[in-house]
Design an enzyme around this catalytic site. Structure first.
Site, short mmCIF file in Angstrom:
data_model
loop_
_atom_site.label_atom_id
_atom_site.label_comp_id
_atom_site.label_asym_id
_atom_site.label_seq_id
_atom_site.Cartn_x
_atom_site.Cartn_y
_atom_site.Cartn_z
N LEU A 119 0.81 -1.21 0.00
CA LEU A 119 0.00 0.00 0.00
C LEU A 119 0.85 1.26 0.00
O LEU A 119 0.56 2.23 -0.72
CB LEU A 119 -0.94 0.00 1.21
CG LEU A 119 -1.89 1.21 1.32
CD1 LEU A 119 -2.81 1.28 0.11
CD2 LEU A 119 -2.71 1.13 2.62
N GLN A 161 2.16 1.83 -3.43
CA GLN A 161 1.17 2.21 -4.44
C GLN A 161 0.74 3.66 -4.29
O GLN A 161 0.49 4.35 -5.27
CB GLN A 161 -0.07 1.31 -4.32
CG GLN A 161 0.18 -0.15 -4.65
CD GLN A 161 -1.06 -0.99 -4.48
OE1 GLN A 161 -2.17 -0.54 -4.77
NE2 GLN A 161 -0.89 -2.21 -3.97
N CYS A 162 0.67 4.14 -3.06
CA CYS A 162 0.28 5.52 -2.81
C CYS A 162 1.50 6.43 -2.89
O CYS A 162 2.64 6.00 -2.71
CB CYS A 162 -0.36 5.66 -1.43
SG CYS A 162 -1.86 4.69 -1.22
N THR A 163 1.24 7.69 -3.17
CA THR A 163 2.32 8.68 -3.20
C THR A 163 2.57 9.14 -1.77
O THR A 163 1.92 10.06 -1.28
CB THR A 163 1.95 9.86 -4.10
OG1 THR A 163 1.59 9.38 -5.39
CG2 THR A 163 3.11 10.82 -4.23
#
Length: 712
Positions: A570, A573-575
Site C-alpha cells: 500500500l 502504491q500511494c504517493t
C-alpha cells in the site's frame, strides 16, 4: 500650464489632480446603505499624495477605502491611519455626500470652499499649520452616490488662498543647477535621511538649511527661528506632486501664504522636492525665488482672503461622473483584487509582465491530486484564468489534509470525482476562473486493454489528443511513471509547453520538456493559429541556435514505461511524501512556466545554471531558466541539471513520433498492450543486449589527456 516667462512674471502653479480608487466608492456605498442612511452630514476623510517620481506624470492626491473613519456616522472620528509611510503623505479632507442629484447640484460650492479656506487661515494664524504642515493641503469633496445605477457624481476642491498682489517669480531652475556640487551632495543626503525616517517621511513641508561650509540639514517648520543666521542659506521645501519643469506644484500656494503671514518675508527661496526611484533627484527638483508683497489686511485674522481651488474636468468647470455598475459585481471585484499584485509588479519589478497573455493562457493539468491542487492555486495567483483538470479518481477521506482544493464534504457518499470537486473549489476561490473538470483515465503502457474495452480506451486517447491540442500548456502531475508516457508523446507531437513535477518521499523533480523532434517555425505557427494566443505565438521561435533539443521526462530511461503498481504494498502504491514537498515542487513548476513565457526563445530556450556562462540571468526579467530542478528535503538542497533529448527516447524521439503520426491509434494500442514494443522500436532492446555483452579491455597505460570524456 504656461511655461516660465521673463523674470518677474507671476508664478504659474500646476493644479493638483485627484484620483479615486474604486474601493473608496465601494466603501462609501456600504456606509450609505448600512450606516448613514439619509444622514448627509460631512464626513472627515484622509487623502494621500507623494512627491513626483516620474518625468512625465504628476502624482495625484488619492483617496481609497481607508480614507474613511472607522467609527459610525455619529462618531465621525478622523481616520486612524498610521504615519511614517514615505509613499503616503496624509492630507485631511472632508466629503459632503448628498441624498439626491438635485441636492448635489444645488450645493453652494463657493461657500463650502470658503469654509475650508477659513480653516486653513485659522491654522496659519494659530500656528497649527506650522506644527502640522499637512493642514495647508486641506481638500474638499462633494458627491452623490446613485446606488441604483452604481454611478457616482463628484467634484474635488483644493482650497488655495489668493495673494493679492500675486507672488512673482524671479528665478526657477533645476536644483542641480542652483546648488554647488558640495551643496547638492549634502542636500541630497539630508533629504534622503528625512524621507527615510518614520518620524518625518510623510511631513510634506520643511526647511532646508545650508551652512557656509555647504553642510545641509532638513528641519521642521517649527525650527524656523533656529535656522536664522548670516552664514546660512534657507530654503522652504515641500513635496511637489507636479512633474512640469517650469511650474511649481499647487501646495506652494498656501505655503507662500503661511510664509508671508507668519514670518513677513518678502523674498522666498523654495525647493520643489521631487524623486526618482524613491530617492531625491535634484535634476527633477526645482529651486525658485519668489517676491511677495504683503496684501492689505493680511494680518487681520478675521479677514479671510479670497480662495480658488475647484478641480477642472478636461479644462471645463464641471463635476465628474463614474459608473461602476460592472465593477460592483462581486466577481468583478474579485478580479480587480486578484490582479492588484500582478499590476503592481509591472510598476517596477517586472514591467515586461504580459497580463493579457496570462489571462488568455489555457493550461491543462493532468492529475488533480496533491500536485494538481497546488499548481492550480499557483496559476490563479499568476493571473491564469483558463484551467482544465483531468483525473478519474475520487476524493478520499485522507485527501483534504494534503490536497488543498478539497474539504470533508467532497469525501462524503463515497467521494466526488476529484476533477469536478476541484473545479467547484476553484470557482469558490475565484469566481472569474474558467475551469473545467474532465473525468477520464489516461491509457498507459504496461496496462493491457481487453478487446471489449479497446474502443473505450481509444476514445480516451483521442480525447486526450484533443485536449492537449486545444491547450497552450500541459502539466504532467500524475502519480505513476507510465501515466506520463502518452501525454509526453502527444505534447512532443504538437510541440506544446510541457512541465513535469514528480515526488518521492523527500525528493522532487520539476522539469520542462524540450520542443518536439519535428518542431519548426512554419509548423508551430500553423498550430498557433488554432491553439495559442497571439502573444505566445510571438515568442522568438526562429531564434534557435541549432543546438541539441532538451530532453523529456523519459529521455534518460533505458527501459520502456510499464506497470509500476503491480505487486506493490500500500505504501508503495500511494504517493507517500513529506507534506511540505508538494507545495515546493508545485510552486517551482509554475515559476518555470512563467520563465518560459517571458524568455525570448520560449520553449526553445537552452537550459541554464546559476553559474553558467550562457545563462543571461542579468538580461531576462525572471532570471535564469533551468531545464531540470531536483530537490531534497532531507538535505534541504536543490540542484539544476540539463539533459539533452535521446534518439532512443520512448516518448519524444523522431522514431516514436513518426510512428504515431503514421499509424495513430493503432500504434498507441500496440504500445499499451505489448511492454517490449517501444524498446524494440527505439533500439533500446539492442542497446541493452550490446551493453550486457560489452567487455572492457583495461589498458595499464595512463592516458596523458585527463580531459577526455565520452558523450553518450
Amino acid at each position: 500650464m504656461a511655461k516660465q516667462e521673463q523674470s518677474g512674471s507671476i508664478i504659474q502653479f500646476a493644479s493638483f489632480e485627484s484620483a479615486v480608487d474604486e474601493s473608496f466608492w465601494h466603501k462609501l456605498s456600504s456606509l450609505k446603505l448600512n450606516k448613514l442612511g439619509i444622514d448627509d452630514s460631512p464626513i472627515p476623510i484622509t487623502g494621500f499624495y507623494a512627491p513626483c517620481s516620474h518625468t512625465q506624470v504628476s502624482n495625484p492626491l488619492t483617496i481609497v477605502a481607508e480614507s474613511f473613519p472607522s467609527g459610525t456616522n455619529k462618531e465621525l472620528a478622523v481616520p486612524t491611519i498610521s504615519h511614517g509611510n514615505r509613499n503616503r503623505c496624509l492630507v485631511p479632507g472632508i466629503v459632503y455626500n448628498t441624498n439626491t442629484i438635485e441636492d448635489f447640484r444645488k450645493l453652494e460650492k463657493q461657500k463650502l470652499l470658503k469654509e475650508e479656506a477659513k480653516k486653513i487661515w485659522e491654522d496659519i494664524h494659530t500656528g497649527k499649520a506650522v506644527e502640522d504642515s499637512a493642514l495647508l493641503l486641506r481638500f474638499l469633496l462633494i458627491s452623490f452616490a446613485d446606488l441604483k445605477k452604481w454611478s457616482f457624481h463628484y467634484w474635488f476642491a483644493f482650497p488655495a488662498l489668493i495673494l493679492d498682489p500675486p507672488a512673482t517669480l524671479v528665478d526657477l531652475k533645476p536644483a542641480s543647477q542652483w546648488f554647488s556640487p558640495e551643496e547638492a551632495e549634502s542636500v541630497t543626503t539630508a533629504c534622503n535621511e528625512w524621507r527615510s525616517s518614520s518620524l518625518t517621511a510623510d511631513v510634506p513641508f520643511f526647511l532646508v538649511s545650508i551652512a557656509s561650509n555647504s553642510y545641509s540639514t532638513v528641519r521642521h517648520l517649527t525650527d524656523y527661528e533656529a535656522c536664522q543666521g548670516d552664514s546660512q542659506k534657507l530654503l522652504f521645501g515641500f513635496y511637489d506632486p507636479c512633474h512640469l519643469p517650469n511650474n511649481p506644484g499647487w501646495p506652494l500656494r498656501n505655503f507662500l501664504a503661511l510664509i508671508c503671514s507668519r514670518w513677513n518675508l518678502k523674498t522666498v527661496h523654495f525647493l520643489c522636492y521631487r524623486e526618482n526611484r524613491g530617492f531625491a533627484d535634484l535634476g527633477l527638483s526645482l529651486v525658485g525665488e519668489a517676491l511677495i508683497t504683503v496684501p492689505q489686511g493680511w494680518r487681520d485674522r478675521q479677514c479671510v482672503p479670497n480662495v480658488v481651488g475647484w478641480e477642472l474636468n478636461k479644462r471645463r468647470i464641471e463635476s465628474r461622473c463614474i459608473n461602476l455598475a460592472t465593477s460592483m459585481d462581486p466577481t468583478r471585484l474579485a478580479v480587480s483584487a486578484a490582479d492588484l499584485n500582478l499590476k503592481l509588479m509591472r510598476w517596477r519589478a517586472l514591467p515586461s509582465l504580459n497580463l493579457n497573455m496570462l489571462f488568455s493562457l489555457k493550461c491543462l493539468l493532468l492529475g488533480a491530486g496533491t500536485l494538481g491542487c497546488q499548481v492550480a492555486r499557483m496559476l490563479l495567483a499568476w493571473g491564469v484564468r483558463k484551467i482544465t483538470l483531468l483525473d478519474n479518481g475520487r476524493v478520499a477521506m485522507s485527501n483534504p489534509l494534503r490536497q488543498s482544493l478539497y474539504t470533508l464534504d467532497d469525501c462524503l457518499d463515497g467521494g466526488g470525482f476529484k476533477a469536478i470537486a476541484a473545479v467547484k473549489s476553484l470557482n469558490r476561490i475565484f469566481p472569474a476562473v474558467e475551469a473545467e473538470g474532465v473525468v477520464m483515465a489516461i491509457p498507459m503502457p504496461g496496462h493491457p486493454v481487453p478487446s471489449k474495452e479497446e474502443d473505450s480506451v481509444l476514445d480516451d486517447c483521442r480525447r486526450l489528443h484533443f485536449l492537449i491540442e486545444s491547450h497552450d500548456v500541459v502539466f504532467l502531475l500524475t502519480d505513476t511513471r507510465e501515466s506520463r508516457w502518452l501525454p509526453s508523446l502527444l505534447c512532443a507531437n504538437t510541440n506544446k509547453i510541457t512541465i513535469t513535477a514528480a515526488l518521492g518521499f523527500d525528493s522532487f523533480l520539476v522539469m520542462r520538456h524540450g520542443p518536439g523532434p519535428f518542431s519548426s517555425t512554419h509548423d508551430l505557427k500553423a498550430e498557433n493559429e488554432n491553439t495559442l494566443s497571439a502573444d505566445i505565438s510571438n515568442l522568438a521561435i526562429a531564434d534557435r541556435d541549432g543546438g541539441p533539443r532538451l530532453g523529456c521526462y523519459f529521455c534518460n530511461d533505458v527501459v520502456a514505461p510499464t506497470d509500476s503498481t503491480a505487486n506493490r504494498t500500500l505504501d508503495q502504491q500511494c504517493t507517500v511524501t513529506r507534506p511540505g514537498l508538494a507545495p515546493i515542487a508545485s510552486a517551482l513548476a509554475v515559476e518555470l512556466l512563467m520563465g518560459i513565457l517571458h524568455h525570448p526563445h520560449g520553449i526553445f530556450a537552452r537550459g541554464e545554471f546559476s553559474n553558467s556562462s550562457n545563462s543571461g540571468s542579468s538580461e531576462q526579467p525572471l532570471g535564469i531558466l533551468p531545464h531540470q530542478i531536483r530537490g531534497s528535503l532531507s538535505q534541504f538542497s536543490q540542484m539544476m541539471l540539463v539533459g539533452n533529448s535521446s534518439s532512443s527516447c520512448t516518448a519524444c524521439c523522431s522514431t516514436v513520433v513518426s510512428e504515431y503520426r503514421e499509424r495513430g491509434m493503432e500504434f498507441i494500442l500496440q504500445a499499451i498492450n505489448h511492454p517490449t514494443y517501444l524498446e524494440d522500436l527505439t533500439g533500446l532492446t539492442e542497446l541493452k543486449k550490446s551493453a550486457s555483452s560489452f567487455e572492457f579491455d583495461w589498458d595499464n597505460e595512463i592516458d596523458d589527456d585527463d580531459n577526455d570524456c565520452i558523450e553518450i
